[in-house]
Each structure stands twice: as C-alpha cells, then as structure tokens.
Design an enzyme around this catalytic site. Sequence first.
Site, PDB file in Angstrom:
ATOM      1  N   TRP A  79       0.913  -1.167   0.000  1.00  0.00           N
ATOM      2  CA  TRP A  79       0.000   0.000   0.000  1.00  0.00           C
ATOM      3  C   TRP A  79       0.934   1.193   0.000  1.00  0.00           C
ATOM      4  CZ3 TRP A  79      -5.139   1.303  -0.113  1.00  0.00           C
ATOM      5  CH2 TRP A  79      -5.511   2.519   0.429  1.00  0.00           C
ATOM      6  N   GLY A 117       5.480  -0.498   7.024  1.00  0.00           N
ATOM      7  CA  GLY A 117       5.768   0.590   7.959  1.00  0.00           C
ATOM      8  C   GLY A 117       6.371   1.760   7.213  1.00  0.00           C
ATOM      9  N   HIS A 169     -35.989  26.779  15.335  1.00  0.00           N
ATOM     10  CA  HIS A 169     -36.446  27.355  14.065  1.00  0.00           C
ATOM     11  C   HIS A 169     -37.058  26.295  13.153  1.00  0.00           C
ATOM     12  CE1 HIS A 169     -34.585  31.126  15.182  1.00  0.00           C
ATOM     13  NE2 HIS A 169     -33.553  30.404  15.604  1.00  0.00           N
ATOM     14  N   LYS A 220     -17.763   2.669  -2.381  1.00  0.00           N
ATOM     15  CA  LYS A 220     -16.654   3.231  -1.614  1.00  0.00           C
ATOM     16  C   LYS A 220     -16.062   4.448  -2.307  1.00  0.00           C
ATOM     17  CE  LYS A 220     -13.960   3.429   1.836  1.00  0.00           C
ATOM     18  NZ  LYS A 220     -14.622   4.104   2.961  1.00  0.00           N
TER      19      LYS A 220
HETATM   20  C1  F6R Z   1     -19.775   8.287   4.153  1.00  0.00           C
HETATM   21  C2  F6R Z   1     -18.855   8.204   3.042  1.00  0.00           C
HETATM   22  C3  F6R Z   1     -19.022   9.137   1.906  1.00  0.00           C
HETATM   23  C4  F6R Z   1     -17.654   9.675   1.449  1.00  0.00           C
HETATM   24  C5  F6R Z   1     -17.816  10.520   0.172  1.00  0.00           C
HETATM   25  C6  F6R Z   1     -16.516  11.163  -0.242  1.00  0.00           C
HETATM   26  O1  F6R Z   1     -19.466   7.374   5.149  1.00  0.00           O
HETATM   27  O2  F6R Z   1     -17.979   7.392   3.038  1.00  0.00           O
HETATM   28  O3  F6R Z   1     -19.888  10.181   2.235  1.00  0.00           O
HETATM   29  O4  F6R Z   1     -17.115  10.428   2.490  1.00  0.00           O
HETATM   30  O5  F6R Z   1     -18.298   9.718  -0.863  1.00  0.00           O
HETATM   31  O6  F6R Z   1     -15.555  10.181  -0.532  1.00  0.00           O
HETATM   32  P1  F6R Z   1     -14.022  10.567  -0.632  1.00  0.00           P
HETATM   33  O7  F6R Z   1     -13.585  11.002   0.715  1.00  0.00           O
HETATM   34  O8  F6R Z   1     -13.351   9.300  -1.084  1.00  0.00           O
HETATM   35  O9  F6R Z   1     -13.910  11.668  -1.638  1.00  0.00           O
END
Ligand code: F6R
Length: 605
Positions: free
Chosen positions: A74, A101, A501, A600
């Site tokens: 990574w 690391g 509000h 993701k």
């Molecule tokens: C919520 C979540 C999303 C991301 C968003 C931005 O838990 O994971 O709201 O934060 O899609 O993603 P990045 O940070 O990869 O641009």
Amino acid sequence: MCGIVGYIGKDNAKNIVINGLKRLEYRGYDSAGVAFIDSGKLKIYKKSGKIRNLEFELNKDLSLPHIAIGHTRWATHGEPNDINAHPHVDCTAKIAVVHNGIVENFTELRKLLENRGHKFKSQTDTEVIAHLIEEEIQKGKNLQEAVLSAVAKLKGSYAAAVICESEPDKIVCVRKDSPLVIGIGEGENFIASDVPAFLSYTNKVIFLNDNECAVVTADNIKIFDLNGNKIEKAIKEIPWSIAQAEKGGYKHFMLKEIHEQPKAIGDTISGKMSIFKKDGKISMDFDKVQIVACGTSFHAGLIGKFFIESISQIPVSVDYASEYRYRNPIIDNKTLIIAISQSGETADTLAAVRLAKKKGAKVVAICNVIGSTITREADYTIYTHAGPEISVASTKAFTTQLAALFLFAVEVAKVRKAINEETENKLLNELSEIPKKLKTFLELEKERKFIRKIALEFYNSKDALYLGRFVNYPIALEGALKLKEISYIHAEGYPAGEMKHGPIALIDEKMPVVVIAPKDRVYEKMVSNIEEVKARKGKVIAVTNANCSEIEKLADFTIEIPITEELLYPFLTVVPLQLFAYHIADFLGYDVDQPRNLAKSVTVE
Ligand code: F6R
C-alpha cells in the site's frame, strides 16, 4: 496497509506465499511481489495491480523453492508501480527485503548510502534497509547480525522480513510498531502480518513484540531482542475461523476500522513532518482558503474551517464539491483550495480541483490513497495515514482528515506568526494525546458495551435527530450521516441553535435526540437545548464529559468521553456516534460494510 508473508519448509514456497498474500488482500494493496531462493539463486517477481498479475508471471517459473517471502504494498513512498513494489534488493541482488511501515529517516539514509556508492532502483523508503544490510554483511556479519545492525539505524516503524543467498535456509524478521506473527508448522514455518495468511496450515503462533527479531528455519524458530539476546516466547493457539480472522476478529470491517482510529490518527500525526518538509513545500502566499469535499470528507472540511480560522486566523469557506463546481466561485491567486478525499477519486471533488486550478488557484489535497487522481492533479498533497478503509462508511479516514487539517492549521499559524511557540506546543501536545484517549475510551466500551446497549433501545426508531454546536455541529451532521447510510433510519443533523427554528416540531416521546455536549464554550447552551427536548418528552442520548452532572440528570443515556482542548472534541465525540450507528445496523441485520446503493469510491457525478 501492506501485507507480509513468508514460508520455509518442505512444500512449494512460491504457492504458499501467493495464497497467503491473497488471504491478506482485505488489508488493501496496489502491487505485490515475491522473492525466493531456488538452487542457491535469489529470484524476484513483482507486479503492480492485483495479485493475479503477479501469479500469472510466477506461474511461468517452474522452480519449486522451499523458501520465499512475499508482500502486498500500500504505497507510502513512491507511486504504485512494478519497481516500487516489494521485495527490494541490495546492489548485489542477493538480499531481498519486504517491509511494512515507514522509515522516517529514509531521505537521510539514502543520501548517506548513495554517497557511499549504493545504487537505488526504487523511490521507496524500504530499499534503504536492503542496502544497509548489504553493508553489514560486507563487514563480515551473518544475516541476523546484519539485520539487527541495519534496523538500529532506522527511525520509524517496521515489520520486515529478509532472505539472502548466503544463508538460504532462514528468514530473518524484525518488528517495531507494525504487526508480525510467526506460524508454527511441522518441518515448516510461516511468517505473516496477520494470522489468516497461514491459518489453513497452522493455528499455533508466536506474536512478535516490538523490538524483537526472529530467525525462522524449517525446523526452528529463535527469537531475540535487538541486542541479540535470546528470548523465550509463549506459543498461542488461535481459535479463529478464516472468515473471522480476515477482519482481525471483528464482525465487520467498519467495527475494525473504528477501533483502528487511535493508531491511524497517531500515524497521521507522526507523518506530519513529511507534509511540510518534502519537496514542493506548501506556499504560504494565500489570504483565504476554500475547502471542497463530499460526504464525510465535507464534514471534516466543516471542522477544518474551525481549526484554520481559530488557529491561523485565515477566512475559510467550505463547499460541497458538487455545488462548488457549478456556482462560479470567486477565486484569485491568493486563494488556496483544500480538496479533501479519502479515495482521491471522487468525481465532484476532482472536478472542483480542476475548476480551481483553471482559475489560477493552488490546490492542496488531503487524501488517503497514494497516487490517486486528485493527488496527481493537486499542487501539494497531505497524506492521511489511515491505511486502507474497506467499509463503505467512512470512519478512520474522517478522524485522520481532522488530524491533517489540525496540523495544517497549526503549521500555517506558525509560519504566519499567528501563534507563538508555547501555543503551538500546547496545541500539538493536546493533539498527540488524542490517540491514547481514544484507545482508553474504546477499550472501556469493549468491556462495558454501553453504546451497544443504548443501540438496542433505539434500533427500531424511524427517525433520529442529532444536535451539536460550535465545532461539534459538523459532528451532528456526521453522526446522522453514519446512521442513515448503514441503518437506513432517517436521521438529521442540526446546529442545536437552529432547533427552535423548525426541527423542534419533530420531537415527541418516540424521537431519539443525540446531543453532543462536551464541556466547551457552548456547554450551557447545550444544556438548555436538552431541557427543551426533555420538555417535549424526547429521548436524549448525550455525549459529554464525566462530571457533567446537569446533563447526567436530564439525559436518558449519557456517554462519557475524555476531556481535551475544545477544538479537538470532534475526534472524541464522533467515535461514540460511529459505534451507535454500527450497532443499530448490526441489530437490524444489515450488511454493514456494503450498504445498499453506496460505493466506496464515487467516480461518477
Ligand atoms: C460516508 C462516506 C461518503 C464519502 C464521500 C466522499 O461514510 O464514506 O460520504 O465520504 O463519498 O468520498 P471521498 O472522501 O473518497 O472523496
């Protein structure tokens, strides 16, 4: 983060190591490699991308070695490509090293080694280890002695495994601040970053502690301290199934990642010098900051505004990247853009970066994924060191983004003389205490399961309201986002002052109201908000400090968090909300790591 696997014994070491690497895929990686010794010769194969790319190459080699080490990388130093993939070798290509690391003093070491005539092939920090060992072997040391002398020169963290042509019957490994475990077989032994790599062969293990070294042969395992003194270690039996072990024993990656936050924040803080001291130091010639991001990263940005404005005294605006790109923002050459993205691939954030650059602004990315598109297009990148975040719901990426933003604010304030040295030290010291405080909180919660018990009371709710003020107002938004995205319960976050509000109309005896009220400048105001909720029979779950007796008397449930400097409370207040959302989704039986309709990395608009 990276994965290490090693095997020595009677079977085909190549295959066992490849299978072990596949078992560590969950850790996330961008390239992989294997080194083995066949007929006295060291051979290396490494490939960027998936392990199958490496396997394809490896399958063409028909040798049947009995010793091999492998690695999934990574990237932290240098792009993810074939050359930077591990294993790395010395000038003679007789010593191979895999490493997990960060060698913090690698620039210095590399310069020293280059001045002494060593030739480097990669951009990695790891390669210095191979060259250091080479020098020690040339001085007449054996492999174990050479490894110990080499690691004595390293600053930072390492789990490393080394093989070499001159001693082809052993793997030497060492560990400091990165995991390494030894699997004990019969006439064969294993090493790995995590047990699943060899769990299908053995469940008998020795966990290496920090500052320990192991010399592993097919029939023997000897453990030493870093001075070479022998240590006796207990053998443990792991009662895990493969499926469990891949998540480090946690039921879901989200839970594991929540618990990784103390380390992730600590790693991001200790990586701070590389943020500001590397080539292309961030220019301080700006008089306003615009932050762009999406989702959870946007919430980190909202908190970043508090950090930068309070500490560095520079005006900050925060935009959803999806809005920014279409609103014709006013940008000049004194505008600094901060684009926050875990993945570095979010389409709207990338579009905002491109727009800002076109208008002449400089862009700083705060990003977790090395070499991602946003980091390539930004002028500068501040990397968070959260390690791979696998669960769709972002947790450790968020708190590491906060750490990066706080460090940025302090650095800018220092350079522009907005704070004196005493304040700088005070702020950085408080920040450095956060991992410890969080760890204690998480350990206590593991034992008492208090948040899980609260979740059991509310998992059937249809709606939830989250309230916070000041720097915890964005935490109310984040808490509500976490709940809705994984449990599908409708939740709204509000600045508590806005309650009167509108949202107050929603409150009745069925409505859980999560109130974030640590002892800060708006504490009294939050107590009044709680009174107002209780007067309407709402159920209050308060996140506050110990000894906040007014709140304890009023609230239905009180989650106690440690005390810190008021700007830093978001690090501590968000974690109970992550756990609350997690446990509710878990009680509802949802696939926590893969919520419906979500990805993701959102690479489309
Ligand atoms: C919520 C979540 C999303 C991301 C968003 C931005 O838990 O994971 O709201 O934060 O899609 O993603 P990045 O940070 O990869 O641009």
